[in-house]
Design an enzyme around this catalytic site. Structure first.
Site, PDB file in Angstrom:
ATOM      1  N   CYS A  38       0.868  -1.172   0.000  1.00 46.19           N
ATOM      2  CA  CYS A  38       0.000   0.000   0.000  1.00 46.19           C
ATOM      3  C   CYS A  38       0.913   1.231   0.000  1.00 46.19           C
ATOM      4  CB  CYS A  38      -0.846  -0.004   1.271  1.00 46.19           C
ATOM      5  SG  CYS A  38       0.179   0.018   2.741  1.00 46.19           S
ATOM      6  N   HIS A 100       3.411   1.919  11.633  1.00 46.88           N
ATOM      7  CA  HIS A 100       2.276   1.700  12.543  1.00 46.88           C
ATOM      8  C   HIS A 100       2.038   2.854  13.496  1.00 46.88           C
ATOM      9  CE1 HIS A 100       4.253  -2.180  11.558  1.00 46.88           C
ATOM     10  NE2 HIS A 100       3.059  -2.402  11.113  1.00 46.88           N
ATOM     11  N   CYS A 122       2.365   5.977   8.863  1.00 49.23           N
ATOM     12  CA  CYS A 122       1.492   6.185   7.706  1.00 49.23           C
ATOM     13  C   CYS A 122       0.576   7.385   7.971  1.00 49.23           C
ATOM     14  CB  CYS A 122       0.661   4.942   7.446  1.00 49.23           C
ATOM     15  SG  CYS A 122      -0.526   5.196   6.117  1.00 49.23           S
ATOM     16  N   HIS A 150      -1.505  -4.849  19.420  1.00 51.02           N
ATOM     17  CA  HIS A 150      -0.998  -4.439  18.104  1.00 51.02           C
ATOM     18  C   HIS A 150      -0.324  -3.075  18.235  1.00 51.02           C
ATOM     19  CE1 HIS A 150      -0.910  -3.132  13.902  1.00 51.02           C
ATOM     20  NE2 HIS A 150      -0.973  -4.413  13.593  1.00 51.02           N
ATOM     21  N   GLU A 152      -0.050  -0.536  16.335  1.00 48.68           N
ATOM     22  CA  GLU A 152      -0.821   0.665  15.964  1.00 48.68           C
ATOM     23  C   GLU A 152      -1.755   1.073  17.103  1.00 48.68           C
ATOM     24  OE1 GLU A 152      -2.931   0.606  12.148  1.00 48.68           O
ATOM     25  OE2 GLU A 152      -4.413   1.910  13.079  1.00 48.68           O
ATOM     26  N   THR A 190      -6.532   0.732  11.584  1.00 53.19           N
ATOM     27  CA  THR A 190      -6.719   0.911  10.134  1.00 53.19           C
ATOM     28  C   THR A 190      -6.805  -0.400   9.357  1.00 53.19           C
ATOM     29  OG1 THR A 190      -4.326   1.004   9.872  1.00 53.19           O
ATOM     30  CG2 THR A 190      -5.480   3.112  10.082  1.00 53.19           C
ATOM     31  N   SER A 248       1.088  -9.699  10.600  1.00 50.59           N
ATOM     32  CA  SER A 248       0.495  -8.637   9.769  1.00 50.59           C
ATOM     33  C   SER A 248      -1.019  -8.723   9.874  1.00 50.59           C
ATOM     34  CB  SER A 248       0.957  -8.810   8.312  1.00 50.59           C
ATOM     35  OG  SER A 248       0.072  -8.134   7.451  1.00 50.59           O
ATOM     36  N   ASN A 250      -3.485  -6.968   8.539  1.00 47.85           N
ATOM     37  CA  ASN A 250      -4.317  -6.938   7.330  1.00 47.85           C
ATOM     38  C   ASN A 250      -4.199  -8.229   6.532  1.00 47.85           C
ATOM     39  OD1 ASN A 250      -2.728  -6.360   4.587  1.00 47.85           O
ATOM     40  ND2 ASN A 250      -1.591  -5.421   6.252  1.00 47.85           N
TER      41      ASN A 250
HETATM   42 FE1  SF4 Z   1      -0.944   0.805   4.493  1.00 47.31          FE
HETATM   43 FE2  SF4 Z   1      -1.453   0.745   7.107  1.00 47.31          FE
HETATM   44 FE3  SF4 Z   1      -1.310   3.059   5.799  1.00 47.31          FE
HETATM   45 FE4  SF4 Z   1      -3.334   1.397   5.340  1.00 47.31          FE
HETATM   46  S1  SF4 Z   1      -2.882   2.491   7.259  1.00 47.31           S
HETATM   47  S2  SF4 Z   1      -2.174   2.573   3.802  1.00 47.31           S
HETATM   48  S3  SF4 Z   1      -2.324  -0.585   5.547  1.00 47.31           S
HETATM   49  S4  SF4 Z   1       0.363   1.598   6.135  1.00 47.31           S
END
Ligand code: SF4
Length: 346
Positions: A38, A100, A122, A150, A152, A190, A248, A250
């Site tokens: 991503c 994260h 991100c 986790h 994040e 997310t 991971s 996701n």
């Molecule tokens: Fe990628 Fe996580 Fe950002 Fe979504 S929140 S775009 S999975 S890094």
């Protein structure tokens, strides 16, 4: 897709009857798109590579920059050193924060240790952090839907620990306690399953009818797109293989989503070497996808492994297009700009 020499895509198969007549009847691969990297992961990995180029090795990285063993090992070979805590980084060195996100306390610790930081969080995680800060300031109880432990979730919770309660799925809703049932908002990690998150939200609304929703989706576009694509693939697949690491979130959700959408069997594999031949017994259609932290080379290896066993007919299934890009972390952009300017004046 990057088809290996022994594979052909659906479009190629249509150009000659010989191409498909050589394969065992019915054997095909449905390749999900979007899949893999991503925009947030791409940015984080490039940030580490650029930092190594710009400042030289070693560059320290707090936690796995993204949850993928292959990516981490590749960066280690180039000179990145992964640490669990900022306190492990020698004074004056550079430390990069992973995609994260981190709690404010981690930034403060880095400052105390006189570390130069590059924040590769991100931007879509940063958005959730900002929402948490805002609702905490307005004295809301924030119900953060996510998985306990986790990274994040730890980072987001650290923005307003007194206001945030973690809700780990629909079964956890009964345990929630709030100060004022009329001043409650939900946010989320997310990378969750969209369907399961909505189940949790519905259960929360059952308890708190005035529950406020975030201004926009917290589950990011990449997670949603990969789940949409795997659902379409899974509806026609006997077996689904998702390339991704077990830590991971996701990637794990993709296997669950595939099974929920009708795939007879589904597995998460880090690479082709982890596929068990017996999974192919009685299988005609294999669905393939990969998590948001997985480089395409690992998917190519899985496709090659399948092609060698007769699944060499690959059809792309792409219900959504994706074009998101993020610019590099500001600290890196600043230093790259300064270097470019210095070169001009030399
Ligand atoms: Fe990628 Fe996580 Fe950002 Fe979504 S929140 S775009 S999975 S890094």
């Amino acid at each position: 897709m990057t088809a290996t020499p022994s594979q052909h895509t659906d479009a190629e198969a249509a150009t000659g009857p010989d191409a498909s007549s050589s394969r065992p009847t019915g054997r095909r691969v449905l390749l999900a798109a979007p899949r893999g990297y991503c925009a947030g992961v791409d940015r984080a990995v490039i940030a580490v590579e650029q930092a190594l180029e710009q400042y030289g090795a070693p560059v320290y990285v707090r936690h796995e920059i993204v949850h993928n063993k292959y990516v981490v090992q590749t960066l280690e070979k180039k000179g990145a050193i992964f640490v669990e805590e900022t306190s492990e980084v020698p004074e004056g060195e550079i430390v990069i924060f992973s995609a994260h996100g981190v709690a404010p306390a981690v930034h403060q610790e880095a400052e105390r240790g006189r570390l130069a930081t590059i924040d590769a969080t991100c931007p879509l995680v940063t958005k959730v952090h900002k929402e948490a800060v805002r609702y905490a300031r307005e004295d809301y109880d924030i119900l953060l839907i996510g998985h306990e432990g986790h990274e994040e979730v730890i980072g987001t919770s650290g923005e307003a620990p007194e206001h945030i309660t973690l809700v780990d799925g629909p079964d956890d809703v009964k345990n929630v306690e709030v100060k004022d049932p009329d001043r409650v908002v939900w946010l989320s990690q997310t990378t969750l399953s969209v369907d399961e998150t909505m189940e949790t939200v519905d259960a929360l609304k059952g308890r708190y009818p005035n529950l406020l929703s975030p201004p926009s989706d917290d589950i990011c576009y990449a997670t949603q797109n990969r789940q949409t694509a795997i659902k379409k693939v899974a509806a026609d697949a006997d077996l689904v293989l998702v390339v991704g690491s077990r830590n991971s979130s996701n990637s794990v959700r993709l296997v669950e989503t595939a099974l929920g959408a009708g795939a007879r069997d589904g597995h998460l594999v880090d690479n082709a070497g982890e596929i068990d031949e017996s999974w192919l017994d009685g299988v005609e259609t294999v669905g393939v996808s990969s998590g948001a932290s997985v480089p395409e080379v690992l998917v190519d290896e899985v496709l090659e492994w399948l092609a060698q066993r007769g699944w060499d007919h690959v059809e792309l299934v792409q219900p959504v297009e994706e074009h998101m890009r993020f610019s590099l972390p500001k600290e890196l952009r600043r230093d790259l700009r300064a270097e470019a300017a210095a070169k001009l004046t030399r």
